[in-house]
Design a protein around this motif. Structure first.
Motif, short mmCIF file in Angstrom:
data_model
loop_
_atom_site.label_atom_id
_atom_site.label_comp_id
_atom_site.label_asym_id
_atom_site.label_seq_id
_atom_site.Cartn_x
_atom_site.Cartn_y
_atom_site.Cartn_z
N LEU A 10 -4.29 6.69 7.79
CA LEU A 10 -5.21 6.49 6.67
C LEU A 10 -4.45 6.13 5.39
O LEU A 10 -4.87 5.25 4.63
CB LEU A 10 -6.05 7.74 6.45
N SER A 11 -3.33 6.80 5.17
CA SER A 11 -2.53 6.51 3.99
C SER A 11 -1.99 5.09 4.03
O SER A 11 -2.03 4.36 3.03
CB SER A 11 -1.39 7.52 3.88
N ALA A 12 -1.48 4.68 5.19
CA ALA A 12 -0.94 3.33 5.33
C ALA A 12 -2.03 2.28 5.14
O ALA A 12 -1.81 1.24 4.51
CB ALA A 12 -0.29 3.18 6.70
N ARG A 13 -3.22 2.54 5.65
CA ARG A 13 -4.30 1.56 5.53
C ARG A 13 -4.76 1.41 4.09
O ARG A 13 -4.96 0.30 3.60
CB ARG A 13 -5.46 1.99 6.42
N ARG A 14 -4.95 2.54 3.39
CA ARG A 14 -5.32 2.48 1.98
C ARG A 14 -4.30 1.68 1.18
O ARG A 14 -4.64 0.80 0.40
CB ARG A 14 -5.41 3.90 1.39
N TYR A 15 -3.05 2.02 1.37
CA TYR A 15 -1.99 1.41 0.58
C TYR A 15 -1.86 -0.08 0.88
O TYR A 15 -1.64 -0.89 -0.03
CB TYR A 15 -0.68 2.14 0.87
N ALA A 16 -2.00 -0.46 2.13
CA ALA A 16 -1.90 -1.87 2.50
C ALA A 16 -3.01 -2.68 1.84
O ALA A 16 -2.77 -3.79 1.33
CB ALA A 16 -1.96 -2.03 4.02
N HIS A 17 -4.24 -2.17 1.83
CA HIS A 17 -5.34 -2.87 1.18
C HIS A 17 -5.11 -3.00 -0.33
O HIS A 17 -5.40 -4.04 -0.93
CB HIS A 17 -6.67 -2.16 1.44
N ALA A 18 -4.58 -1.95 -0.95
CA ALA A 18 -4.33 -2.01 -2.39
C ALA A 18 -3.20 -2.98 -2.71
O ALA A 18 -3.27 -3.72 -3.69
CB ALA A 18 -4.00 -0.61 -2.92
N LEU A 19 -2.14 -2.99 -1.90
CA LEU A 19 -1.01 -3.88 -2.16
C LEU A 19 -1.40 -5.35 -2.05
O LEU A 19 -0.98 -6.17 -2.87
CB LEU A 19 0.12 -3.58 -1.18
N LEU A 123 -4.03 -7.73 -10.85
CA LEU A 123 -2.80 -7.25 -11.47
C LEU A 123 -1.58 -7.73 -10.69
O LEU A 123 -1.67 -8.07 -9.51
CB LEU A 123 -2.81 -5.72 -11.52
N PRO A 124 -0.39 -7.73 -11.30
CA PRO A 124 0.83 -8.07 -10.59
C PRO A 124 1.07 -7.10 -9.42
O PRO A 124 0.59 -5.96 -9.42
CB PRO A 124 1.93 -7.92 -11.65
N PHE A 125 1.82 -7.55 -8.44
CA PHE A 125 2.07 -6.76 -7.24
C PHE A 125 2.66 -5.39 -7.58
O PHE A 125 2.24 -4.37 -7.04
CB PHE A 125 3.01 -7.51 -6.30
N GLU A 126 3.65 -5.35 -8.48
CA GLU A 126 4.30 -4.09 -8.82
C GLU A 126 3.31 -3.12 -9.46
O GLU A 126 3.39 -1.91 -9.24
CB GLU A 126 5.48 -4.34 -9.77
N SER A 127 2.38 -3.64 -10.25
CA SER A 127 1.39 -2.77 -10.88
C SER A 127 0.40 -2.22 -9.86
O SER A 127 -0.02 -1.06 -9.93
CB SER A 127 0.65 -3.54 -11.98
N ARG A 128 0.00 -3.06 -8.91
CA ARG A 128 -0.89 -2.56 -7.84
C ARG A 128 -0.21 -1.45 -7.06
O ARG A 128 -0.84 -0.45 -6.70
CB ARG A 128 -1.27 -3.71 -6.90
N ALA A 129 1.08 -1.62 -6.79
CA ALA A 129 1.80 -0.62 -6.00
C ALA A 129 1.86 0.72 -6.71
O ALA A 129 1.53 1.77 -6.13
CB ALA A 129 3.22 -1.12 -5.70
#
Length: 282
Positions: A10-19, A123-129
């Motif tokens: 679940l954590s990986a899926r959330r983070y991948a969608h946000a990135l 937003l820029p990639f770094e900011s999304r991360a």
């Protein structure tokens, strides 16, 4: 408490969608998945698959790892993979039509309507991360620094900039610099909003916020942004996992490829050595 395969997935899926700035949107009436949804799930699948092949998702391995270490390593790997994907794409990943705009209600089953969620992909990639790590994964600054290969102070500075960019994207105008007293700085306000200040310092910040309406409004906005981002991803966590993200029950990779398991063991030992000091201090 040891991590579980489901919590890591679940954590990986959330983070991948946000990135990638891509949202889970079902095809109208067919229960299918759009390309944007598949790309993020494929990214999470690739990262989890590498851990699975190394045997790191077995029950024995999960029980032996320090709390949080495997999750941080997974998030760091996802960051690097998504960064390469975005750089190779040569353009922003966000496509409002592909994600399902407000006018296309047929595809709205999973689409997050929170303004903060709509602004995040711009937003820029770094900011999304850094926003995803702070708001969605609820990591402290030390853990964010471990994931993004920077110090805790740099992670806080990056988070402050990302929050200003998010506010600017929401309002359509540049976020003005927040003025604070000599004994108070903006980092204290971010720490207060994230709940990481020591009790005595927290009391000082609370007293300052009672006298500074603009600072209080800014802190409330940061908290509200985080809550709305988490709410936007709540439907993603609640829906059934796609087949490609079903890693339960895991099978030890040593039974299939001992050489690959040995290589990943070496990599995991190096990663864990880097995490041990920070994890021990938490």
């Amino acid at each position: 408490m040891s991590e579980s395969v489901l919590s890591l997935t679940l954590s990986a899926r959330r983070y991948a969608h946000a990135l990638l700035g891509r949202w889970p949107v079902a095809e109208g009436g067919a229960g299918g998945r759009r390309r944007a949804d598949q790309d993020a799930d494929d990214l999470a699948h690739q990262a989890l698959l590498s851990f699975w092949r190394a045997g790191l998702l077995s029950c024995e391995e999960l029980a032996e790892q320090p709390p949080g270490a495997l999750r941080l390593a997974l998030l760091r790997r996802l960051t690097r993979m998504a960064g390469e994907l975005v750089r190779n794409a040569g353009a922003a990943c966000y496509d409002r039509r592909a994600a399902g705009g407000r006018g296309d209600r047929r595809f709205a089953r999973h689409f997050p309507w929170a303004p903060e969620a709509l602004a995040l992909p711009r937003l820029p990639f770094e900011s999304r991360a850094v926003l995803a790590l702070a708001a969605l994964e609820r990591l402290d600054y030390d853990a964010i620094g471990l994931v993004l290969d920077m110090s805790a102070a740099q992670a806080l500075a990056r988070l402050a900039r990302a929050r200003a960019e998010l506010t600017s994207a929401l309002s359509g105008r540049r976020q003005p610099h927040l003025r604070a007293a000599a004994h108070m700085c903006e980092s204290d306000l971010h720490g207060y909003a994230d709940g990481v200040l020591a009790p005595e310092r927290r009391a000082e910040v609370e007293g300052w916020l009672e006298r500074d309406a603009e600072a209080a409004r800014r802190v409330a906005q940061w908290r509200r942004d985080g809550e709305r981002l988490r709410g936007a991803f709540a439907t993603l966590d609640a829906e059934p996992l796609p087949a490609i993200l079903n890693f339960r029950p895991p099978v030890l990779a040593a039974r299939r490829n001992p050489s690959a398991r040995k290589l990943w063991r070496r990599w995991w030992s190096a990663v864990l050595d880097g995490f041990r000091p920070a994890l021990a201090a938490r």
